[in-house]
Design a protein around this motif. Structure first.
Motif, short mmCIF file in Angstrom:
data_model
loop_
_atom_site.label_atom_id
_atom_site.label_comp_id
_atom_site.label_asym_id
_atom_site.label_seq_id
_atom_site.Cartn_x
_atom_site.Cartn_y
_atom_site.Cartn_z
N VAL A 23 0.85 -1.20 0.00
CA VAL A 23 0.00 0.00 0.00
C VAL A 23 0.88 1.25 0.00
N THR A 24 1.91 1.25 0.85
CA THR A 24 2.83 2.39 0.90
C THR A 24 3.50 2.61 -0.45
N ARG A 25 3.90 1.53 -1.11
CA ARG A 25 4.52 1.62 -2.44
C ARG A 25 3.56 2.27 -3.44
N HIS A 26 2.31 1.84 -3.43
CA HIS A 26 1.32 2.41 -4.35
C HIS A 26 1.05 3.89 -4.03
N ARG A 27 1.03 4.23 -2.75
CA ARG A 27 0.82 5.64 -2.37
C ARG A 27 2.00 6.50 -2.84
N ALA A 28 3.22 5.96 -2.72
CA ALA A 28 4.40 6.70 -3.17
C ALA A 28 4.39 6.90 -4.68
N ILE A 29 3.98 5.87 -5.40
CA ILE A 29 3.88 5.97 -6.86
C ILE A 29 2.86 7.03 -7.24
N GLY A 33 -1.51 12.63 -5.63
CA GLY A 33 -2.85 12.41 -6.20
C GLY A 33 -3.83 11.88 -5.17
N ASN A 34 -4.95 11.41 -5.68
CA ASN A 34 -6.02 10.89 -4.84
C ASN A 34 -5.53 9.67 -4.05
N GLN A 35 -5.47 9.81 -2.73
CA GLN A 35 -5.01 8.73 -1.86
C GLN A 35 -6.17 7.89 -1.31
N ALA A 36 -7.39 8.23 -1.69
CA ALA A 36 -8.57 7.48 -1.25
C ALA A 36 -9.43 7.14 -2.47
N PRO A 37 -8.92 6.28 -3.33
CA PRO A 37 -9.63 5.98 -4.58
C PRO A 37 -10.91 5.19 -4.34
N THR A 38 -11.84 5.33 -5.26
CA THR A 38 -13.10 4.58 -5.20
C THR A 38 -13.31 3.72 -6.45
N ASP A 39 -12.49 3.91 -7.46
CA ASP A 39 -12.60 3.12 -8.68
C ASP A 39 -12.17 1.69 -8.37
N PRO A 40 -13.03 0.68 -8.60
CA PRO A 40 -12.68 -0.70 -8.26
C PRO A 40 -11.47 -1.25 -9.02
N ALA A 41 -11.09 -0.60 -10.12
CA ALA A 41 -9.93 -1.06 -10.89
C ALA A 41 -8.64 -0.33 -10.50
N ASP A 42 -8.72 0.61 -9.58
CA ASP A 42 -7.55 1.38 -9.16
C ASP A 42 -6.60 0.48 -8.38
N PRO A 43 -5.34 0.36 -8.81
CA PRO A 43 -4.38 -0.50 -8.11
C PRO A 43 -4.19 -0.14 -6.63
N LEU A 44 -4.29 1.15 -6.31
CA LEU A 44 -4.16 1.55 -4.91
C LEU A 44 -5.32 1.00 -4.09
N LYS A 99 -7.84 -7.61 -11.81
CA LYS A 99 -7.84 -6.33 -12.54
C LYS A 99 -8.82 -5.33 -11.91
N SER A 100 -9.76 -5.85 -11.12
CA SER A 100 -10.75 -4.98 -10.50
C SER A 100 -11.33 -5.65 -9.26
N MET A 101 -11.66 -4.83 -8.28
CA MET A 101 -12.33 -5.33 -7.09
C MET A 101 -13.74 -5.80 -7.42
N ALA A 102 -14.27 -5.37 -8.55
CA ALA A 102 -15.62 -5.72 -8.94
C ALA A 102 -15.71 -7.15 -9.47
#
Length: 130
Positions: A23-29, A33-44, A99-102
């Protein structure tokens, strides 16, 4: 308490920390930007949920395994510890490769169902060994 149970519990603990580091790695990348994504396909978001899900189940499984290990030295506790490690690792891999949480894949579903079965069995074992 057997070495197998201890190693299984330790590896589950390590899994939580590795998922947190991811999670820290994805936040650093992502940077600022948006640190609280809602898109189910967002890697973060996928990384956050994989870590969160592990943090929801692994500690309870470890505590129940500790209780069982205190009450009995049965081979069943070793088997349940290994099963817990397997299903939690399978679930994490299934989530992180999605590829997606969905969407649900076989690893994620096996890990989730296995978590319920193994967790309930550990709880029943703790009660039955009193």
């Amino acid at each position: 308490m057997s070495t197998l149970t201890i190693v299984s519990m330790a590896l589950m603990g390590i899994l939580i920390f590795l998922l947190g580091a991811n999670v820290t790695r994805h936040r650093a990348i992502r940077g600022g930007g948006n640190q609280a994504p809602t898109d189910p396909a967002d890697p973060l978001l996928i990384a956050i949920r994989a870590h969160g899900n592990a943090a929801e189940y692994i500690p309870t499984m470890i505590v129940l395994l500790l209780v069982c290990s205190t009450l009995t030295d049965s081979w069943l506790v070793d088997a349940l510890a290994v099963a817990a490690l397997f299903v939690r690792t399978t679930h994490a891999v299934g989530m992180l490769t999605s590829k997606s949480m969905a969407s649900h894949g076989p690893l994620r579903d096996i890990g989730a169902l296995g978590t319920y079965i193994v967790g309930i069995t550990i709880g029943i074992t703790a009660i039955a060994t009193i």
